[in-house]
Design a protein around this motif. Sequence first.
Motif, PDB file in Angstrom:
ATOM      1  N   LEU A  95      25.273 -17.147 -12.269  1.00  0.00           N
ATOM      2  CA  LEU A  95      24.430 -16.155 -12.953  1.00  0.00           C
ATOM      3  C   LEU A  95      24.289 -14.906 -12.084  1.00  0.00           C
ATOM      4  CD1 LEU A  95      22.661 -16.171 -15.609  1.00  0.00           C
ATOM      5  CD2 LEU A  95      20.721 -16.391 -14.071  1.00  0.00           C
ATOM      6  N   GLU A  96      24.471 -13.753 -12.712  1.00  0.00           N
ATOM      7  CA  GLU A  96      24.251 -12.488 -12.001  1.00  0.00           C
ATOM      8  C   GLU A  96      23.344 -11.624 -12.858  1.00  0.00           C
ATOM      9  OE1 GLU A  96      27.760 -10.223 -10.765  1.00  0.00           O
ATOM     10  OE2 GLU A  96      28.668 -12.178 -10.365  1.00  0.00           O
ATOM     11  N   VAL A  97      22.138 -11.380 -12.369  1.00  0.00           N
ATOM     12  CA  VAL A  97      21.226 -10.518 -13.108  1.00  0.00           C
ATOM     13  C   VAL A  97      21.235  -9.166 -12.421  1.00  0.00           C
ATOM     14  CG1 VAL A  97      18.837 -10.156 -13.794  1.00  0.00           C
ATOM     15  CG2 VAL A  97      19.798 -12.451 -13.813  1.00  0.00           C
ATOM     16  N   LYS A  98      21.498  -8.106 -13.208  1.00  0.00           N
ATOM     17  CA  LYS A  98      21.588  -6.770 -12.599  1.00  0.00           C
ATOM     18  C   LYS A  98      20.612  -5.816 -13.266  1.00  0.00           C
ATOM     19  CE  LYS A  98      26.280  -6.586 -10.824  1.00  0.00           C
ATOM     20  NZ  LYS A  98      27.317  -7.066 -11.761  1.00  0.00           N
ATOM     21  N   PHE A 155      19.426 -10.319  -9.141  1.00  0.00           N
ATOM     22  CA  PHE A 155      19.649 -11.454  -8.227  1.00  0.00           C
ATOM     23  C   PHE A 155      20.874 -12.222  -8.687  1.00  0.00           C
ATOM     24  CE2 PHE A 155      16.763 -13.076 -11.475  1.00  0.00           C
ATOM     25  CZ  PHE A 155      17.333 -14.291 -11.814  1.00  0.00           C
ATOM     26  N   GLU A 156      21.368 -13.070  -7.800  1.00  0.00           N
ATOM     27  CA  GLU A 156      22.505 -13.905  -8.142  1.00  0.00           C
ATOM     28  C   GLU A 156      22.152 -15.368  -7.919  1.00  0.00           C
ATOM     29  OE1 GLU A 156      24.660 -11.972  -5.194  1.00  0.00           O
ATOM     30  OE2 GLU A 156      24.025 -10.261  -6.408  1.00  0.00           O
ATOM     31  N   LYS A 203      15.280  -3.319 -21.955  1.00  0.00           N
ATOM     32  CA  LYS A 203      15.512  -1.879 -21.898  1.00  0.00           C
ATOM     33  C   LYS A 203      16.816  -1.543 -21.183  1.00  0.00           C
ATOM     34  CE  LYS A 203      12.424   1.029 -22.287  1.00  0.00           C
ATOM     35  NZ  LYS A 203      11.416   2.050 -22.112  1.00  0.00           N
ATOM     36  N   ALA A 204      17.163  -2.347 -20.197  1.00  0.00           N
ATOM     37  CA  ALA A 204      18.374  -2.049 -19.445  1.00  0.00           C
ATOM     38  C   ALA A 204      18.804  -3.298 -18.704  1.00  0.00           C
ATOM     39  CB  ALA A 204      18.119  -0.908 -18.459  1.00  0.00           C
ATOM     40  N   GLY A 205      20.019  -3.272 -18.177  1.00  0.00           N
ATOM     41  CA  GLY A 205      20.484  -4.333 -17.314  1.00  0.00           C
ATOM     42  C   GLY A 205      21.429  -5.297 -17.994  1.00  0.00           C
ATOM     43  N   SER A 206      21.953  -6.207 -17.188  1.00  0.00           N
ATOM     44  CA  SER A 206      22.862  -7.199 -17.723  1.00  0.00           C
ATOM     45  C   SER A 206      22.557  -8.542 -17.087  1.00  0.00           C
ATOM     46  CB  SER A 206      24.312  -6.803 -17.429  1.00  0.00           C
ATOM     47  OG  SER A 206      24.490  -6.725 -16.025  1.00  0.00           O
ATOM     48  N   ILE A 207      22.885  -9.609 -17.808  1.00  0.00           N
ATOM     49  CA  ILE A 207      22.734 -10.967 -17.298  1.00  0.00           C
ATOM     50  C   ILE A 207      24.083 -11.634 -17.486  1.00  0.00           C
ATOM     51  CG2 ILE A 207      21.500 -13.144 -17.524  1.00  0.00           C
ATOM     52  CD1 ILE A 207      19.276 -11.538 -18.982  1.00  0.00           C
TER      53      ILE A 207
END
Lengths: 331, 309, 304
Positions: A5-8, A29-30, A66-70
């Motif tokens: 998992l990579e949360v950005k 976080f990763e 609102k923003a980001g990627s998982i």
Amino acid sequence: MKNILEVKDLKVSFHTYAGEVQAVRGVSFELRKGEVLAIVGESGCGKSVTSQTIMRLIPSPPSIIKAGSIIFDETIDLVQLSLKEMESIRGSEIGMIFQDPMTSLNPTMTIGKQITEGLVKHQGLTQEKAQKQAIELLLLVGISRPETRIKQYPHEFSGGMRQRVMIAISLACRPKLLIADEPTTALDVTIQAQIIDLLKDLQDKIGSSIIIITHNLGVVADIAQRVAVMYAGKIVEQGTVDDIFYSAQHPYTWGLLHSILRLDDEEKSELVPIEGMPPDLLDPPLGCAFAARCPHALNICLKEDPQTQIIQDEHSMACWLMDKRVKVKIC
Amino acid sequence: MSRFILRRFFYMLITFWMIVTVTFVLMHNLPGDPFANSEKLSTQQRALLSKQYGLDRPILVQYEEYLLHIGQGDLGVSFAYPTRKVTDIIKESFPASAELGAESIIFSVLVGLILGITAALKHNKSWDYTAMFIAIVGVSIPSFVLGPILQYWVGVKWGILPAALWDGPANRILPALTLSFMTIAITARMMRTSMLDVLNADYIKTARSKGLSQFAIILRHTLRNAILPIVTVLGPITVNVITGTLVVEQIFAIPGLGKYFVQAVYSNDYTLIMGLTIFYSLLLIVVMFLTDIAYGFIDPRIRLAKGRN
Amino acid sequence: MPEITDDLFAPAPKQDQQQKITRPSITYWQDAWRRLKKNKFAMAGFYFLIAITLMAIIGPYLQKSGYELQHLAARNEMPNGAYWFGTDEFGRDLWVRLWWGTRISLFIGIMAALMDLCIGVLYGGVSAYYGGKIDDIMQRFIEVVYSIPYLLITVLLIVMMGAGIWTIIFAYGITGWISMARLVRGQVLSLKEQEYVLAATSLGASSWRIITKHLIPNALSFIIIQITFTIPQAIFTEAFLSFLGLGVKVPLASLGMLLSDGVGSMRVYPWRLLFPALVFSLMMVSFNLLGDGLRDALDPKFRK
């Protein structure tokens, strides 16, 4: 090592009648395969919202990402998936355990039915085969006489037993990732340890990666390899268990560590509470969110939000105290 | 469970006894002769009544006799139709009332459930507001106003449906509709609240975390739990519908028990009113008893808790 | 972005910043009122009720006629300049009768609410507060009374005792308070378990103080919500009794009686039904909207 998992830069807000509440304000976080990551912080810091956003469980409206990627399993961006696509991931690839076992199980459905539901849906098993699996699962989570227990209803189980059932449900399809949202908070202290031991044991057997959300640092030391400390919708410090427990750098982490009892502490140090209240995320402060409660706040902390910096290997944090220009030395 | 049923049954008997006693007390403890109030009574009728109720004997003897009569299912003779026993009137006219009531309950509970479910699933959208508007209007117009309006416009002016009487299936529609409004409203509101409660429950989140589809969640996890509280109001709903039939049968000239009741009130037919009150009360108490038991069977929490006792 | 200068890295002066970042504190009732004001439907209901109540008070005096006065020269009039809502077959001014009827109906509703408060709250409160044997006996009694079909008993009572406002109110007093008693009991039972009540008990507060200072205020929101449903229910019951000819005594009017008269002459004089039906339905809709709004605003279960 592969990242499961990579949360950005995840940002999640809620629209309420009073305005937009920014519950998660840029979290990254990763999580590696087979690793246990703990997310700690006081209530309302956005840790549960983060975990439920990974599962896409928060209804929209009122919430919006609102923003980001998982990025899950290096290829799938969970943020972009349709609800239908998400359904095939929930339960089969990612399992989840909730805080309160007393209310998390359907009171009018037998335990067996609640466990087999996911198996029938994701693995296309017949009811009989699923039933057999359910019995094995109950044995696995330490429930005796599973053949009779499977026909019973939740109210015939104690709190700890229900949490075991919840774990069985979440692990039914052997998910790659397990998210445990405060799995021990609602339980008796003696039961808490049992549940943590069970989770550790199951991780060895099944090999899932685990994100454990908690405000109990004791739980963290017991089970996690890495820790992320959240405050007011942001991760303020992140590192291995040793990094956080023995060389914490952020004043908020210090505060957290001072506010727990440690049996190994020779000096009988006092418990020190963190003064003040977390900020209102309806209108987050301009600078660092912790500045108002921070005993070491600088002028700049009130004006500018600090960037996350890497201290060493996996240890990173966001605080102006690390800046070279800081003249006063702390500690 | 059987202890629970027994206890409920015992309460049912006590309630019935209380109602019977209240009617007795009302008959006997009012100032003067209860039959003397009515100018409509001839001396002959009064003599007949005095003999039938044994008004000259000690009150306890009368009470005992009264209980005995009721125990044997004897509710006396009507004032207005001195040749007819109250029980005969019930036997003859109750089927129409029962049919009307049953049709109305089935129809209105179904419509109410659908409205309530739709409203909850489309919470805070126009569907929700529409359903709740219907529900609120439903409890805002008395059936004795709605009935004549429907009867006049749909039945007489437009001539779409029969305006009165009880001849064929088409005759059922207007009265049943009039009778249903209130129940639709009550069921829809209750179901909506209950659905919203369940939809916010933690175990729905668990079901979603298993990856079940929205449809499966609603079907398997939401509906069953949301309908449970509706079962508890089935008793009061039946009470409502049965009192409703009193009005509706009078308006649409349906030869049911309710029409007799209203006419008995208009003409001060004491024995008929009392007999019918006792009959209706018994009916309602039994319905309440049955819904209580049904709830016990449907909800595993109650079923098992009661079973252990 | 402002330039970052070195002096920014000096320790910040200790200030009382915590005050700045917390929301202004507001009481439970202020918060509830704010929520209620947001609910347009509930507020519409609230204002309609105020308007109807005002008209019930002053409406009859806007015309010279009394509610019982028969203008035999002006029977069956259409609404016109002299008789705003027309007259009935006895030449009685329907405007005056409508607002008088509203007054009577509201009075019955309010008396029912008072019954709820006096009997229901007390019964439920006492039963839950003392608990044990007392609660047991009181609950058994309620279970028995609960299954009495109240409308039928009311009809029987009125047939026997004669019609009139006070009979209706008396009949309501027999069984109408049951749901309030059950509700208050449930509330008090759950409140009794709360820590702050235990704290008050252990600090030696008297029963009376605990009931009046802790239990009643906390159950109050539920009591208010229940009352907004009791009043329309009582008004509805009165209307039903009027249809059976068991309402208030002529020549007094009530909304139920006007409705019932209006239905009778609907085909020839539709306005005789229209005006009372409008006021009656508006009143019912308003009570229901306000009740729903209050529940959303006051019940913690519905608060976000």
